[in-house]
Design an enzyme around this catalytic site. Structure first.
Site, short mmCIF file in Angstrom:
data_model
loop_
_atom_site.label_atom_id
_atom_site.label_comp_id
_atom_site.label_asym_id
_atom_site.label_seq_id
_atom_site.Cartn_x
_atom_site.Cartn_y
_atom_site.Cartn_z
CG ASP A 72 -1.90 1.14 1.24
OD1 ASP A 72 -1.72 2.11 0.47
OD2 ASP A 72 -2.86 1.08 2.03
CB SER A 155 -0.63 12.69 -18.54
OG SER A 155 -1.35 13.73 -17.92
CE1 TYR A 167 -4.49 12.50 -14.31
CE2 TYR A 167 -4.02 14.43 -15.66
CZ TYR A 167 -4.02 13.07 -15.49
OH TYR A 167 -3.55 12.25 -16.50
CE LYS A 171 -0.97 12.28 -14.14
NZ LYS A 171 -0.56 10.92 -13.72
CB THR A 202 -6.62 1.06 -19.19
OG1 THR A 202 -7.41 2.26 -19.03
CG2 THR A 202 -5.16 1.46 -19.44
#
Length: 287
Positions: A72, A155, A167, A171, A202
Site C-alpha cells: 500500500d 501526462s 491531477y 503531473k 485500459t
C-alpha cells in the site's frame, strides 16, 4: 540469445491493472525480473479487474520473471519493507517505474474542483508523495551499483488543463521530481525521467468510452497500449547515452519514434501540437 533486459531488476508500482500492468508485462517481455506492487490481492478488491498476482504471472508468461509484492503506497513503512525485501533477494534495483496513482471516479466529470469530492486531492498522496518515497528507498540501491533508471509516468495534464488542479499538480510534481532527482543522482550514473503517456487502452478508459461512445469516437484507435510505455522505458534503459536524457520530461510517443519503436504495429501520435509540450529544467543549480 539473451533478452535485452536479461538480469535487470525492475519495480513497477501500481501494477495490478492499467498502465502499470502493461509496463510490467513489457519489461518482462524484454527479459526483466519485475516486482509488481499494488493492493489488489484477489479479484473484487477493486472495481476494475486485475491483481498483482495476475500481472506477475503475465510478466512470467511474457518471458521475464514476475514477482507479486503487496504494498500500500500510502504507508511509508510498507514501501521501506518492499525495498528491504528486494535488497535482500536481489541486492539491487535497476529500474523503478513510479506509476501508482490514486484516481477518483469523479476525476473526469465536468465542473469546478470545489463541486467534486475532496478525495480527488488524494492523488497528491498516492501519485506524488508515494513516488518520492519509493524513489527515496530505491535510489541508494541504484547509487551503490552506479547504475539505474527512475521513471515517472506522467501526462499532458502537466501542461494543459486536464481533469482539474489536483491531477495537474500531481503531473507537474512528478515532472519536477525527475528534474531534481537527476541532479542529485548524476554522479552515481542513475538517470531520472518523466514520461508523458497518451490516452491508454485500459479497462478504465474502455468504461469511460463506452459510457459516451459518440464523444470518444475514434479515440480508441489512436490510444496507446498499456505495454507501449514499458517498451519505451526498456529502450531508454538500454540507451548508452541515457544520462543525456536524465532530468528531462519526455513525450513517450516522441521517444518511441527516436528509438524506432511501434505500438502493436502502429505509430502513436504525439499530442504536443494539441495539448502542449513539456518545459525542461533551467540549468541553474542552487544548493
Amino acid at each position: 540469445m539473451a533478452s535485452p533486459l536479461n538480469s535487470v531488476i525492475a519495480v513497477v508500482t501500481g501494477a495490478s491493472r492499467g498502465a502499470g500492468k502493461g509496463i510490467a508485462i513489457a519489461l518482462g517481455a524484454q527479459g526483466a525480473t519485475v516486482y509488481v506492487t499494488g493492493r489488489s490481492l484477489k479479484e473484487g478488491d477493486a472495481e476494475l479487474p486485475g491483481t498483482i498476482g495476475a500481472t506477475a504471472e503475465a510478466v512470467t508468461r511474457a518471458g521475464g520473471r514476475g514477482i507479486a509484492a503487496a504494498c500500500d503506497h500510502r504507508d511509508d513503512s510498507q514501501v521501506k519493507e518492499l525495498f528491504g525485501r528486494i535488497a535482500k533477494e536481489q541486492g539491487r534495483v535497476d529500474i523503478l517505474v513510479n506509476n501508482a496513482t490514486f484516481l477518483h471516479d469523479e476525476l473526469i466529470e465536468k465542473g469546478p474542483f470545489w463541486k467534486k469530492s475532496l478525495q480527488l486531492v488524494d492523488i497528491l498522496d498516492v501519485g506524488l508523495r508515494s513516488a518520492y518515497v519509493a524513489s527515496y528507498y530505491a535510489a541508494p540501491l541504484m547509487a551503490k551499483h552506479k547504475n539505474g533508471l527512475i521513471a515517472f509516468t506522467s501526462s499532458f495534464g502537466a501542461s494543459c488543463y486536464m481533469h482539474g488542479p489536483a491531477y495537474g499538480a500531481q503531473k507537474v510534481g512528478v515532472d519536477k521530481f525527475a528534474k531534481d532527482m537527476a541532479v542529485d543522482l548524476r554522479a552515481d550514473n542513475v538517470a531520472a525521467v518523466s514520461i508523458w503517456m497518451g490516452m491508454l487502452r485500459t479497462d478504465r478508459t474502455r468504461r469511460v468510452m463506452d459510457s459516451e461512445p459518440q464523444k470518444y469516437a475514434g479515440f480508441w484507435e489512436i490510444a496507446e497500449s498499456p505495454e507501449f510505455t514499458g517498451h519505451v522505458i526498456g529502450a531508454l534503459y538500454r540507451d548508452a547515452r541515457r544520462a543525456e536524457k536524465s532530468g528531462q520530461v519526455l513525450i513517450g510517443a516522441e521517444l518511441a519514434a527516436e528509438y524506432g519503436l511501434s505500438d502493436e504495429g502502429r505509430t502513436p501520435p504525439s499530442h504536443r501540437p494539441m495539448l502542449g509540450g513539456p518545459t525542461q529544467a533551467h540549468p541553474a543549480i542552487v544548493e
